[in-house]
Structures are given as structure tokens and as C-alpha cells.
Design a protein around this motif. Structure first.
Motif, mmCIF file in Angstrom:
data_model
loop_
_atom_site.group_PDB
_atom_site.id
_atom_site.type_symbol
_atom_site.label_atom_id
_atom_site.label_comp_id
_atom_site.label_asym_id
_atom_site.label_seq_id
_atom_site.Cartn_x
_atom_site.Cartn_y
_atom_site.Cartn_z
ATOM 1 N N LEU A 514 1.192 -1.299 -0.074
ATOM 2 C CA LEU A 514 -0.272 -0.336 0.180
ATOM 3 C C LEU A 514 0.917 1.352 0.273
ATOM 4 N N ALA A 515 0.654 1.942 -0.841
ATOM 5 C CA ALA A 515 1.475 3.231 -0.962
ATOM 6 C C ALA A 515 0.706 4.393 -1.408
ATOM 7 N N ARG A 516 1.454 5.141 -1.154
ATOM 8 C CA ARG A 516 1.444 6.601 -0.772
ATOM 9 C C ARG A 516 1.931 7.924 -2.246
ATOM 10 N N ALA A 517 1.331 8.093 -3.055
ATOM 11 C CA ALA A 517 1.157 8.522 -4.137
ATOM 12 C C ALA A 517 1.750 10.663 -3.791
ATOM 13 N N PHE A 518 2.213 10.999 -4.138
ATOM 14 C CA PHE A 518 2.102 12.789 -4.311
ATOM 15 C C PHE A 518 1.419 12.726 -5.089
ATOM 16 N N ASP A 519 1.324 12.802 -5.948
ATOM 17 C CA ASP A 519 -0.185 13.249 -7.541
ATOM 18 C C ASP A 519 -0.550 12.244 -7.929
ATOM 19 N N ARG A 520 -1.009 12.384 -9.130
ATOM 20 C CA ARG A 520 -1.597 11.763 -10.333
ATOM 21 C C ARG A 520 -0.706 11.166 -11.007
ATOM 22 N N GLY A 521 0.392 11.427 -11.407
ATOM 23 C CA GLY A 521 1.477 11.022 -12.090
ATOM 24 C C GLY A 521 2.590 10.187 -11.755
ATOM 25 N N HIS A 522 2.527 10.584 -9.381
ATOM 26 C CA HIS A 522 3.272 9.401 -9.120
ATOM 27 C C HIS A 522 2.640 8.304 -8.606
ATOM 28 N N ALA A 523 0.900 8.422 -9.312
ATOM 29 C CA ALA A 523 -0.029 7.360 -8.567
ATOM 30 C C ALA A 523 0.202 6.232 -9.824
ATOM 31 N N TYR A 524 0.180 6.699 -10.911
ATOM 32 C CA TYR A 524 0.697 6.213 -12.445
ATOM 33 C C TYR A 524 1.817 5.056 -11.818
ATOM 34 N N ILE A 525 2.886 5.524 -11.399
ATOM 35 C CA ILE A 525 4.247 5.295 -11.248
ATOM 36 C C ILE A 525 4.276 3.766 -10.760
ATOM 37 N N LEU A 526 3.777 4.273 -9.666
ATOM 38 C CA LEU A 526 3.474 3.502 -8.393
ATOM 39 C C LEU A 526 2.754 1.773 -9.026
ATOM 40 N N HIS A 527 1.873 2.471 -9.670
ATOM 41 C CA HIS A 527 0.502 1.612 -10.314
ATOM 42 C C HIS A 527 1.762 0.575 -11.020
ATOM 43 N N SER A 528 2.437 1.381 -11.617
ATOM 44 C CA SER A 528 3.460 0.399 -12.947
ATOM 45 C C SER A 528 3.920 -0.028 -12.124
ATOM 46 N N ALA A 529 4.941 -0.108 -11.699
ATOM 47 C CA ALA A 529 6.224 -0.648 -10.400
ATOM 48 C C ALA A 529 5.158 -1.785 -9.474
ATOM 49 N N GLY A 530 4.138 -2.052 -9.856
ATOM 50 C CA GLY A 530 3.211 -3.553 -9.186
ATOM 51 C C GLY A 530 2.660 -2.811 -7.303
ATOM 52 N N ALA A 531 1.941 -1.845 -7.002
ATOM 53 C CA ALA A 531 1.845 -1.249 -5.860
ATOM 54 C C ALA A 531 -0.067 -1.750 -5.484
ATOM 55 N N ASP A 532 -0.381 -2.244 -5.150
ATOM 56 C CA ASP A 532 -1.826 -2.841 -4.728
ATOM 57 C C ASP A 532 -2.725 -2.240 -4.827
ATOM 58 N N HIS A 533 -2.542 -1.385 -3.904
ATOM 59 C CA HIS A 533 -3.317 -0.177 -3.055
ATOM 60 C C HIS A 533 -2.435 1.073 -3.131
ATOM 61 N N ILE A 534 -3.184 2.164 -3.878
ATOM 62 C CA ILE A 534 -2.729 3.510 -4.003
ATOM 63 C C ILE A 534 -3.553 4.155 -3.530
ATOM 64 N N GLN A 535 -3.037 5.593 -2.398
ATOM 65 C CA GLN A 535 -4.047 6.865 -1.653
ATOM 66 C C GLN A 535 -3.162 7.911 -2.601
ATOM 67 N N LYS A 536 -3.350 8.740 -2.676
ATOM 68 C CA LYS A 536 -2.872 10.588 -3.007
ATOM 69 C C LYS A 536 -2.979 11.114 -2.141
ATOM 70 N N GLU A 537 -1.633 11.183 -1.300
ATOM 71 C CA GLU A 537 -2.323 11.911 -0.075
ATOM 72 C C GLU A 537 -3.207 13.041 0.198
ATOM 73 N N THR A 538 -3.437 13.830 -1.080
ATOM 74 C CA THR A 538 -4.731 15.330 -0.875
ATOM 75 C C THR A 538 -5.453 14.906 -1.207
ATOM 76 N N PHE A 539 -6.233 13.988 -2.299
ATOM 77 C CA PHE A 539 -7.232 13.614 -2.508
ATOM 78 C C PHE A 539 -8.057 13.798 -1.166
ATOM 79 N N HIS A 540 -8.355 12.699 -0.883
ATOM 80 C CA HIS A 540 -9.144 12.665 0.115
ATOM 81 C C HIS A 540 -9.681 13.272 1.418
ATOM 82 N N SER A 541 -8.989 14.480 1.393
ATOM 83 C CA SER A 541 -8.960 15.895 2.180
ATOM 84 C C SER A 541 -8.820 16.440 1.807
#
Length: 650
Positions: A514-541
Motif C-alpha cells: 500500500l503506497a502513498r502517492a504525491f500526485d496523479r503522475g506519481h500514482a501512475y508510476i507506482l501502479h506500473s511498479a506493482g503497488a496493490d493499493h495507492i492513495q494520493k495524499e491530498t485526494f480524500h482531504s
């Protein structure tokens, strides 16, 4: 008149070309100004004798700078730093003066001249140091705060120095001056309110001037600024700010005090004023321009003729002075417990002579304390030490700071003596909440962080954590990555986060990441790296803040909950399409025109969904909500109209 325009154009062209280039090469704006001055002065010869006159005018930038600095300091803050101001600043001036005087005496220089040289060289450059601190964000560090205390004491110390230096006048220099200048009686003197006054009257005048600044700044400035602000003319407020600074500087000069000290005191008095930020924004452009002009005149004023005649002597004096001052400052750093890289910042930033050195040297010549020939050499030493100071800041940034950072990372990692179901890498503001949520539900966690201070803080509140770099395979092994169910990656470095996700998914594919993403682009990079669950740090707040904003605007809570769920559902569904477009882009930019087109379509889809009436289709999370009553919007509009009528009728 044409000559003034040409000179102004030359100075501005030099600054416009040199400063951006210096900033681009990481040299800082101060060194850019100094280089510009050297080029248009000694090298090309575009400016000449008027440099000294312009320098006196440009020194007003230092006065403005101290006014702005005073605006940032509340009186209680100034009182809180009194020990560093008097202790650290007083010892620096005293020890440096004694050390320089002792060396001068060793070279058989007369004691009065040796003492005067010590006083001149004890001062550092307020203009260069504070300007560089502001650019590099060093003013809030421990080293920066202590350096500021010393600079402030030095500026105050100039006043007793100006009173004391004339007492050291040499009789032979006085006689020589009287013989050489027959018209000395016709010599124009500056206007003074204290000339010829007895000591007691002089003290009363100074006290009255300071009281006028303090009382006037506290009681009279607010009505004045309110009156000017009521005009609605920004240029008049700017004129008022300049009038205030110039008037205080003139008053201080009339009573024989430092204009810089007077404006600093006025700034402190106005630090609690509601007009503080407006004053600062109006003064700041003038301050920056005049400081830049001052630095250019320092570079342009270097006399290469005298420098060439005594190159070895002047360079030796300059480097020797900077080394001596740095050693004194390092000694004081040890005594006052300034540690790590802060002690080097403190020592290197103040290792030069200062702009007030030019004032004191000119003053010593006028009062027949130092011969003209010696004063010219000493002025070059002051100028060269200021010229070399930006290089010391570069040394601090490129050599000293990385070494201390490397040293902190080289500290041995803690011995991990337990294992858990979840490993959390990074427990800053993001990872702490995850850890609290898990441990509150009885989940065993192993917490890792590479910042010693963060680990110490957690331990102080009884949260067991370990110092170590989670990207190290051996540390992950010790933490029990083979048996763990989850790895939560909440580190504050995007590159390290991606590296860790890749390693764990390749080496331990069973472990869910489960990984923390800094923005949308970083979330895509983590997705391609194999992360199972990704949360953008400011999305829900950010969504929750948008929910609060809609409620404040009068939207019914039920409707807001619907809109929130609609937004999240469409965002989640569309993110898969956007991720595929991101992966398909072969341009290397990852955000091509196709991606942008899809993103615009997403925004249109969200807007259309928000306008639909979903009162007959409730999501699971909405079934506990009571829908708004029929005609809620009409009732809300009627209430708003009624409140408006009530307000209008008082």
C-alpha cells in the motif's frame, strides 16, 4: 541630465545580465551584483569617480533592509534574544577587535591605529548576509538566528565606535591636514542638532529622538496610515512608507545616531501594526534595488591599481582576516553550543568585513586617525572580503551541508528486535495516522523511518519505532518482510517510494504493498511498479474540504453526500482509462494531447453527473441519510431573502 540617464542605464544593464546568470549557475544574486560592478568599473571602465557618490546613496538600501527586518520582529521576540544579542554579539566584537589589534601591534603598528583597525574589521556585512539568508531560506535556522543576533549587535556598536574613534586622532595627521588644506575652514559640514552641545544636553537630545520614534511609531502611525489608506491610492501609501523611513533616517543622522539603527527600531515598533505587511510590500522593491546598486558599487569601487601594487599584501590581509574571524566565531559557536552544520553557517556567514567598514574608514581619515594610504588598502580588504563571501556560502551548500546529511544517514540503523503483521516505511504526518489506525485495532506494526528526529519524537510519546532506511534489503529482512502481510510505504521521497515498491513486488510478490502517492503522475508510476493499493495524499482531504464548502454554501447534506460519492465513483472509473493513456504515450512526457483530451472529457462527465437528480438511486453509504424535504431549495432561497431584508432594515 543625459549623463545621469546613461549611468543609470549602465548599472541596470549590468544587473539585468549578471544577476540572472549568477543565479542560474548557483552563485547567488549578491555575487552577480559584485561581478557586474567589477566588469563595468575596473575592467571596462564604463563608470568612474561617481561610484563613491552613488555608493553613499545606495547605502540607504541597508537602512531600508533593517526597517523590513524590524517589521518581522515583535518586541517580545527581541527581548527573548537579548542574551544572544549581548553575549554572543558582544563577545564577537570584543574578541575580534582584540585579536586584530594584537596582530597589528605585532607588526609594529601604533596602538591607536591598531585598535581602530580592530574595530573596523570586527564588523560584518549585514547587507550580504541577510540578503543571502533570505534567498536560501537560512534565516530560521539556528546558525542563521545566531548570526542575525551578532549582526544586530554590530549595527548598534557602530554608534559608540563613531563617538570613540575621534579620541584616537593622531597629532601629526592633524598638523599635516591643516598644512595641506588651506581652505579647510570653508569646508562644508553636515547639518547636526548636537554639534557643540555639552554631554548632558547631547544625552537628552538622543533620548528625545528615540522616544519620538517609539511613541510616534506606536500612537501616530496608525491614524496616519488609516488616513492615507482611505484615499485608495496605492502610490500615496508607498510615498508614506518612504516618507517614514527617510524621515527617521534623517532624524537619526541629525542627532548623530545610525540611520539603520533608527529605522530598525521603528520597524520593531510597527511589527504589531495591522499595516505591517502593506509597509513591507511597498518598501521591499526599493530595498532590493538599492541593495543591488550598493553591491554593484562595491565591485566597481575596487581600485585595481592599488590592488596590483600590493596584491600579495592585500590578498594576505583579506584571507587572514576571514580566517581569523571564522576561528573566533567557531570558538563562540562551541561556547554557546551551536552544533552541526549550524556552527559552520554561523562562522562562514560572518567571516567578512562589512559595509559599515567603508563608513568607519572614511570617518577615521576625516578625523585624522588613520593615514589616507593605509585607509585605501584597508578599504580594498573590506571590499575583497565581501566579494569572497558568496563563495563561502557556496562552500557551505555544496560541501558542508551534504557532509552532515551523509553523516546522519551513516548512523548505524537500530537493531529491530520484533516483527509484525504490517511494516510501515515512513512515519511522518501521513504514516503516523496509518500507524495509529492499525495499532488502535490491535494490529502489530513495525515502524521504520530514516529521520533520527522523527524517530526520537515518536519514542517520546511511547510509539515504538526504529531508525533505518527501509529501502535497504537487509533492514527489511530483519523487520520480517518475508512473514509480513502488508507493507505500507509512506515515505516523503517519491523516488525512494517507487524504488521500494519495485523491489518488494519483485522479491516478495506475496506481500501486499500500500503506497502513498504525491500526485496523479506519481500514482501512475507506482501502479506500473506493482503497488496493490495507492492513495494520493491530498485526494480524500481535498474532497472533504469540498464537501464542507458545499455545506457552507447552503447545499443540503444529503445532496452533498450524493455528489461526493458521484465524484469519487467517476474519478475511480476514469483513472483506469487515464492510466492506460499515460502508459500508451511514447513521447516521454507521459501527458500528451490524447491524455489531456481524456482529462477534459473526465471533467465534463463529472459536471454532467452532478446535475442529474439521483433521489431514486441511493448508494449504500447514503441510505442512512434523510433526503431534503420537497421544496427545500425554495425554502432556502426564501430564508436568504428574509435575512437580506433584515440586514437592510438594521
Amino acid at each position: 541630465m543625459t549623463g545621469y540617464f546613461l549611468q543609470a542605464f549602465i548599472y541596470l544593464v549590468a544587473a539585468v545580465i549578471a544577476v540572472p546568470l549568477a543565479k542560474r549557475f548557483g552563485l547567488g544574486s549578491v555575487l552577480g551584483y559584485l561581478i557586474a560592478g567589477v566588469v563595468i568599473g575596473p575592467v571596462v571602465g564604463l563608470v568612474g569617480d561617481e561610484t563613491n557618490v552613488i555608493q553613499h546613496f545606495a547605502e540607504f538600501g541597508v537602512v531600508m533592509m533593517l526597517f523590513v527586518v524590524g517589521l518581522e520582529l515583535e518586541p517580545k521576540m527581541l527581548w527573548a534574544m537579548r542574551h544572544r544579542l549581548m553575549g554572543l554579539g558582544g563577545l564577537q566584537v570584543g574578541l575580534t577587535t582584540i585579536a586584530v589589534m594584537a596582530i597589528a601591534l605585532w607588526f609594529s603598528i601604533q596602538w591607536s591605529i591598531a585598535l581602530t583597525i580592530g574595530l573596523v574589521f570586527a564588523l560584518s556585512s549585514t547587507a550580504i548576509v541577510l540578503q543571502t539568508f533570505n534567498e536560501k531560506g537560512l534565516g530560521k535556522t539556528e546558525g542563521g538566528r545566531n548570526a542575525f543576533s551578532v549582526l544586530l549587535f554590530q549595527d548598534i556598536a557602530v554608534i559608540p565606535m563613531l563617538a570613540f574613534i575621534p579620541l584616537l586622532a593622531l597629532p601629526e595627521l592633524i598638523d599635516k591636514a591643516q598644512l595641506a588644506v588651506g581652505e579647510a575652514a570653508e569646508h562644508h559640514e553636515e547639518i547636526s542638532l548636537v554639534a557643540g552641545l555639552p554631554g548632558w544636553a547631547y544625552g537628552l537630545v538622543i533620548t528625545a529622538a528615540i522616544a519620538m520614534v517609539v511613541v510616534g511609531g506606536h500612537y501616530l502611525s496608525r491614524p496616519l496610515f488609516r488616513f492615507v489608506a482611505s484615499s485608495g491610492l496605492r502610490e500615496i501609501f508607498t510615498a508614506t512608507a518612504l516618507m517614514l523611513v527617510i524621515g527617521i533616517a534623517a532624524l537619526m543622522s541629525l542627532v548623530g545616531l545610525s540611520p539603520a539603527l533608527g529605522t530598525f527600531l521603528a520597524g520593531v515598533v510597527l511589527a504589531n501594526s495591522e499595516f505591517r505587511h502593506e509597509l513591507e510590500s511597498n518598501i521591499d522593491p526599493f530595498k532590493g534595488l538599492l541593495l543591488g546598486l550598493f553591491f554593484i558599487t562595491v565591485g566597481a569601487g575596487i581600485d585595481f591599481g592599488i590592488l596590483a601594487q600590493d596584491l600579495g599584501l592585500i590578498l594576505g590581509l583579506t584571507l587572514g582576516l576571514m580566517l581569523l574571524k571564522a576561528l573566533v566565531l567557531l570558538l563562540l559557536a562551541v561556547v554557546f553550543k551551536i552544533r552541526h552544520s549550524d556552527k559552520w553557517l554561523f562562522a562562514l556567514s560572518l567571516a567578512q568585513a562589512g559595509e559599515f567598514g567603508f563608513v568607519l574608514l572614511s570617518f577615521t581619515v576625516q578625523n585624522h586617525v588613520i593615514p589616507m594610504e593605509m585607509a585605501q588598502v584597508l578599504s580594498l580588504v573590506v571590499a575583497l572580503s565581501m566579494f569572497l563571501t558568496p563563495g563561502l556560502f557556496i562552500l557551505f551548500d555544496k560541501v558542508i551541508v551534504p557532509r552532515y546529511r551523509q553523516g546522519s544517514h551513516q548512523r548505524e540503523a537500530d537493531v529491530i528486535d520484533e516483527q509484525g503483521t504490517v511494516i510501515i516505511a515512513g512515519v511522518g504526518r501521513f504514516g503516523q495516522i496509518v500507524n495509529r489506525m492499525l495499532t488502535a485495532n490491535g494490529v502489530k506494526t513495525v515502524v521504520l523511518d530514516h529521520q533520527v528526529s522523527q524517530v526520537d519524537i515518536l519514542r517520546s510519546i511511547n510509539v515504538k519505532s526504529y531508525f533505518g532506511d527501509a529501502t535497504r534489503p537487509d533492514l527489511l529482512h530483519t523487520a520480517g518482510i518475508e512473514e509480513a502481510s502488508l507493507l505500507v510505504v509512506a515515505m516523503d521521497n517519491p523516488e525512494s517510494t517507487t524504488e521500494l515498491v519495485k523491489y518488494v513486488k519483485q522479491t516478495y510478490p506475496r506481500v501486499k504493498v500500500l503506497a502513498r502517492a504525491f500526485d496523479r503522475g506519481h500514482a501512475y508510476i507506482l501502479h506500473s511498479a506493482g503497488a496493490d493499493h495507492i492513495q494520493k495524499e491530498t485526494f480524500h482531504s481535498s474532497i472533504e474540504l469540498g464537501v464542507d464548502a458545499l455545506k457552507c454554501l447552503g447545499f443540503h447534506p444529503f445532496q452533498v453526500e450524493q455528489q461526493k460519492n458521484t465524484f469519487k465513483r467517476i474519478e475511480l472509473r476514469s483513472s483506469k482509462i487515464l492510466y492506460q493513456a499515460w502508459c500508451d504515450d511514447s513521447s516521454g512526457e507521459r501527458f500528451d494531447n490524447n491524455y489531456r483530451k481524456l482529462f477534459i472529457e473526465l471533467e465534463e462527465t463529472i459536471k454532467a453527473a452532478m446535475l442529474k437528480d439521483r433521489s431514486d438511486k441511493h448508494a449504500t453509504s447514503e441510505r442512512g441519510w434523510t433526503p431534503p424535504p420537497k421544496g427545500y431549495d425554495e425554502v432556502l432561497d426564501h430564508d436568504d431573502a428574509q435575512r437580506a431584508d433584515n440586514d437592510a432594515n438594521g
